[in-house]
Each structure stands twice: as structure tokens, then as C-alpha cells.
Write a protein that holds these residues in place. Structure first.
Motif, short mmCIF file in Angstrom:
data_model
loop_
_atom_site.label_atom_id
_atom_site.label_comp_id
_atom_site.label_asym_id
_atom_site.label_seq_id
_atom_site.Cartn_x
_atom_site.Cartn_y
_atom_site.Cartn_z
N GLY A 403 -75.61 -89.15 30.80
CA GLY A 403 -74.40 -89.11 29.94
C GLY A 403 -74.02 -90.57 29.40
N VAL A 404 -73.03 -90.58 28.87
CA VAL A 404 -72.57 -91.84 28.06
C VAL A 404 -71.27 -91.84 28.29
CG1 VAL A 404 -72.44 -90.71 25.87
CG2 VAL A 404 -72.50 -93.08 25.74
N GLY A 405 -70.56 -93.17 28.49
CA GLY A 405 -69.24 -93.30 28.65
C GLY A 405 -68.82 -92.48 29.94
N GLU A 406 -67.61 -91.67 29.88
CA GLU A 406 -67.18 -91.06 31.05
C GLU A 406 -68.04 -90.12 31.63
OE1 GLU A 406 -64.06 -90.87 32.78
OE2 GLU A 406 -63.72 -92.77 31.95
N SER A 407 -69.16 -89.66 30.98
CA SER A 407 -70.04 -88.54 31.42
C SER A 407 -71.25 -89.22 31.88
CB SER A 407 -70.73 -87.78 30.34
OG SER A 407 -70.98 -88.35 29.22
N GLY A 408 -71.29 -90.70 32.24
CA GLY A 408 -72.40 -91.22 33.09
C GLY A 408 -73.17 -92.43 32.44
N ALA A 409 -73.87 -92.85 33.06
CA ALA A 409 -74.57 -94.21 32.77
C ALA A 409 -75.97 -94.19 33.45
CB ALA A 409 -73.92 -95.60 33.11
N GLY A 410 -76.93 -94.45 32.41
CA GLY A 410 -78.17 -94.13 32.79
C GLY A 410 -78.81 -92.89 32.55
N ALA A 411 -80.03 -92.71 32.86
CA ALA A 411 -80.84 -91.33 32.63
C ALA A 411 -82.04 -91.19 33.45
CB ALA A 411 -81.12 -90.98 31.24
#
Ligand code: NAD
Length: 460
Positions: A403-411
Motif C-alpha cells: 500500500g501507500v500512505g494509510e494503506s501501508g508502507a513497503g511491498a
């Protein structure tokens, strides 16, 4: 209860180098694959008990998914691990520069209940491929699957380097107090913040795989019946308890009523006239989530489904219309089989709506317009975009999943998993002679000053 000793034992195995050889990593991955095939029935039973997950769906979305990740990783790992050359600026020649991947050490994987096999073991594939020792923390909310994992993993994997710790918040809090080299967390943003704060104590890097409201936009250029089938599949799989499930639909105003009708047809095609009788339709994980979801039914008019039974935690595939923007169904991630349809006035309106919310984990768009596709890509931000299909992007091993922002960080997934659990070490190797660095050693002369000014231009 403290898990300090488990972590210590794993750290000592890592420090002794037990997990580093490529042969060990490949052997562990192959053993994990054997576990998933030889003991598939035990795992399917766990998923059936926890989520009424159909065994075929368990194969597709859990067991088979991880087997696919293993096969892809085993096939490419040797190549992925090769040092990568990078170019050296002229002023530093002769020299060679390259990067190498090294394991980070001891990692913690904290998994949620909704895909309790996939989301526990897919990160494990990356962590093992990278040569780490791993503690796995399955979710206590999928207790049967958690127990199966705790039983099988020590049977198949090297217990010096892989441990399963079962339990809830109390155990996780204790685990989080230990020093880790990476923490990989999948779950909601509230706990994600707790994890990130605990990791900060030891400056431990974290991957946060979180959730949120993943929107769908449907414009007037598409075959509504085909779109409805895709949306119904992505939404109602696992009874909507999927992090990348379509959360709500923004439909062009003149398409919205047709889409609602087409979704009714699609639900009937997938689960029959009475989905409560279908062996393919799941159940809500527990009473708390059941109460939360049934509390959302009043957010609009149920044009499909809405039927529910607390005793079996059945909530039928539901489509809501006339949903107010501030209602419970629109205030938080639904994470269940309720699909609001909100009418919008074209792509501008849809983009405005999406941008007003948190950056989603995924965004799905059904259109035949290349302009709309381009505008979605450039004017919105999300972990992923699916054109024409929800959820399936996570099955493409070459695509980073996160995700990005509120949906996460990293992959992670595929090679990205290996890199997530590795440190990319920078190496520069320069022969002692000829000593081209003489020109930058003091004492600084006028000639060296002229060189330096030229050098700066070259390096820049
Ligand atoms: P959950 O309740 O199982 O929690 C996840 C993990 O956090 C569990 O292992 C649990 O033991 C631990 N935990 C819970 N409370 C804790 C606390 N106070 N301190 C420390 N640890 C704690 O799962 P969930 O959060 O309900 O999962 C659903 C959420 O996860 C949704 O938001 C969904 O979108 C998201 N999700 C994201 C992905 C992804 O890949 N990005 C995948 C699945 C789910």
C-alpha cells in the motif's frame, strides 16, 4: 510469558551462519512446498473451520498461491542473488561498484486472520529466500489454522531458524518488545501504528501491509453484465473479508441502476438463489465482526441480499444503494460482503471522491476509454490499480504488492519479497595503483583546486 529465549535461539542460529547458504534456503523452500502439498487436507480443514472457506478457494487463494510464490522464487533465486554492477563515475576509475544482498537477521512476521495461510507463509518465502531466521505470529482470530501452522511448520522446517508463536495481543506485545531486524505486519492501521512505534525503539525497519477502502469506478463505456461478474467475484470471495476486495463502487449515474440489477444476476450465477446454501460462500469470522457488519446494513437500501443469521454468522452478498457519504458503511473499511453503489457524474467526480479519502490499497476501474485510464493513473494514488479486474494483481509475482500512505508502507511478492527481507549492501572496489586519488589528497594546490572544480562538474 516471554518469547525472549525463542528469539535468542534463532539469533544464535543466524549468527552461526546456519541460514545463509543458498542450499539451506532452497531446502527450506522445498520443504515448505512439501508441507503445503502433503498436508493440504489438514490446512483446508483449518480454513473451513475458521472461515467456512471452500477447499477449492483455499487452493486458489491460500495454498496454491504460496506454492506459486515458492516455485517462482526457487526458479529465480540464484539469479536474483547475483551481485549487480553499477557504473562508476569517471573520476573514480579504475574501480568496480556493485551491490550484494545480505540477510538482515531475525525477522518477525505478524499475520491477520482473513487469509491466514497466504499472509503468514508468503512473507515467510521471502524471508527464507533472503537467508533469515523467522518468527511467525499467526492470528488468534483464525485459531484452527493457527494451530495447524504451529503443528506443521516445526515438522517440515528447520526449527533452529523458524518458530511459530501463537497468541493474541499479549503475546504480540511481548514479541514486539524484542529486538528484530525486520518486522513484517499485515493487518489494520490501528495495530500497524502499535507495531511501528515498537519497532522505532530498536530502529527496526517495518513493512506495513494495511487495508482501507478500495474503490471501484465504472463508467458508461463498458459491458455492465461482465463488469458485475468481476466485481461480485472480487467482492464476495471469502465473504468480502479480503484486503483488496472492492469496498464500494462509484458508478456513472446512468449506469448505477443497471449495475445493481447485473450484480443481482452475478450473485445468483456465483452462489445460486440462496447463498446460505452454497458451499462456496464463506462466513463472517466472529461475532464482533458480524455485529459490526450488520450495523452497516442500515447505511442504505439493500437491493441485493441483506439477509443474515447470527447463529451461523451468515451475511448474504449484499448491494446497497442510496448510501449517504457519512454513513457507517462509508466511514470505515467494510471488510465484509456489503457493497455500496454511489452514483457519480463522470470521471472528474470519481477522481475527486477518491482523492478526498485515504490512499487506497487498490483501485479498480472499468472503462474502455484510454483517457480515463491515463487520468486515473496520473491523478490518483493507490497501492495498485486494476483495470478490468479486481484483486488479481496480487497473483502477478513480478508486481510489488503493498500500500501507500494509510494503506501501508513497503511491498513484497516475488523478487520484491527477497529485497524486502535483505539489506542491499553497496560495495566499491578500487585497486591501490594507479593512485588516481592523488589529485584529491592535501596539500591543496592551485592545480588541484582547478581539478576539483572540474571534478565536481563531472560528478554532478
Ligand atoms: P487481526 O485482528 O488478526 O490482527 C492482525 C495481527 O495483529 C494479529 O496477528 C493480531 O494478533 C495482532 N494484534 C492485534 N491486536 C494487537 C495489539 N494490540 N498489539 C499487537 N498486536 C496485535 O487482523 P485485522 O487487523 O482485523 O485484519 C484485517 C485488516 O488487515 C484489514 O484492515 C485488512 O484490509 C488488512 N489486511 C491487509 C492485507 C494486505 O495485504 N495489505 C491483507 C489482509 C488484511
Amino acid at each position: 510469558m516471554t518469547h525472549a529465549r525463542t528469539v535468542e535461539q534463532l539469533r544464535s542460529a543466524f549468527e552461526r551462519g546456519a541460514t545463509k547458504p543458498l542450499a539451506w534456503r532452497l531446502a527450506q523452500l522445498r520443504a515448505l512446498r512439501r508441507m503445503l502439498t502433503e498436508r493440504a487436507a489438514d490446512i483446508e480443514d483449518g480454513l473451513l473451520a475458521d472461515l467456512a472457506k471452500n477447499p477449492t478457494e483455499s487452493q486458489i487463494a491460500e495454498i496454491g498461491f504460496v506454492v506459486g510464490e515458492i516455485d517462482h522464487t526457487v526458479k529465480h533465486l540464484r539469479r536474483w542473488l547475483r551481485p549487480r554492477r553499477v557504473s562508476v563515475p569517471g573520476a573514480l576509475l579504475p574501480a568496480r561498484a556493485f551491490t550484494v544482498l545480505e540477510p538482515v537477521g531475525v525477522v518477525l512476521v505478524i499475520a491477520p486472520w482473513n487469509y491466514p495461510v497466504q499472509l503468514l507463509l508468503a512473507p515467510l518465502v521471502g524471508a527464507l529466500a533472503a537467508g533469515n531466521a523467522v518468527v511467525l505470529k499467526p492470528s488468534e482470530l483464525a485459531p484452527a489454522t493457527s494451530a495447524v501452522m504451529a503443528r506443521l511448520i516445526p515438522e517440515y522446517l528447520d526449527t533452529r531458524a523458524v518458530a511459530v508463536v501463537e497468541g493474541g495481543a499479549e503475546d504480540t506485545t511481548d514479541l514486539l518488545a524484542q529486538r528484530w531486524d525486520h518486522i513484517f505486519f499485515t493487518g489494520n492501521g490501528r495495530v500497524g501504528r502499535i507495531v511501528a512505534a515498537a519497532a522505532a525503539e530498536h530502529l527496526t525497519p517495518v513493512t506495513l501491509e494495511l487495508g482501507g477502502k478500495s474503490p471501484v469506478y465504472v463508467d458508461r463505456t463498458v459491458d455492465v453484465a461482465a463488469v458485475a461478474r468481476r466485481i461480485a467475484w472480487g467482492k464476495f470471495m471469502n465473504a468480502g473479508q479480503t484486503c483488496v476486495a472492492p469496498d464500494y463502487v462509484l458508478a456513472d449515474r446512468d449506469v448505477a441502476p443497471r449495475l445493481a440489477t447485473a450484480l443481482r444476476e452475478a450473485v445468483r450465477d456465483l452462489y445460486g438463489d440462496d447463498p446460505s446454501l452454497s458451499p462456496d460462500y464463506g462466513r463472517i469470522v466472529n461475532d464482533r465482526h458480524f455485529a459490526r457488519l450488520t450495523g452497516m446494513l442500515g447505511s442504505g437500501t439493500a437491493v441485493v441480499g441483506g439477509d443474515h443469521d447470527a447463529a451461523t454468522r451468515y451475511l448474504g452478498p449484499t448491494v446497497l444503494t442510496d448510501v449517504a457519504e457519512g454513513s457507517p458503511a462509508m466511514a470505515e473499511e467494510i471488510f465484509g460482503p456489503i457493497l455500496p453503489i454511489l452514483p457519480v457524474d463522470g470521471v472528474d467526480d470519481a477522481i475527486r471522491f477518491i482523492r478526498a479519502g485515504d490512499k487506497p490499497l487498490a483501485l479498480y476501474v472499468f472503462t474502455s476509454s484510454a483517457t480515463v485510464r491515463r487520468r486515473i493513473l496520473t491523478e490518483t494514488s493507490s497501492g495498485a490499480v486494476g483495470f478490468g479486474v479486481p484483486a488479481a494483481h496480487l497473483a502477478v509475482a513480478g508486481l510489488p504488492f503493498g500500500g501507500v500512505g494509510e494503506s501501508g508502507a513497503g511491498a513484497y511478492h516475488g523478487e520484491r519479497s527477497l529485497r524486502t527481507f535483505s539489506h542491499e549492501k553497496a560495495v566499491l572496489s578500487k585497486p591501490l595503483s594507479p593512485d588516481t586519488l592523488q589529485l584529491v589528497y592535501p596539500p591543496y594546490t592551485e592545480a588541484k583546486d582547478r581539478f576539483a572544480r572540474g571534478l565536481l562538474r563531472k560528478l554532478g
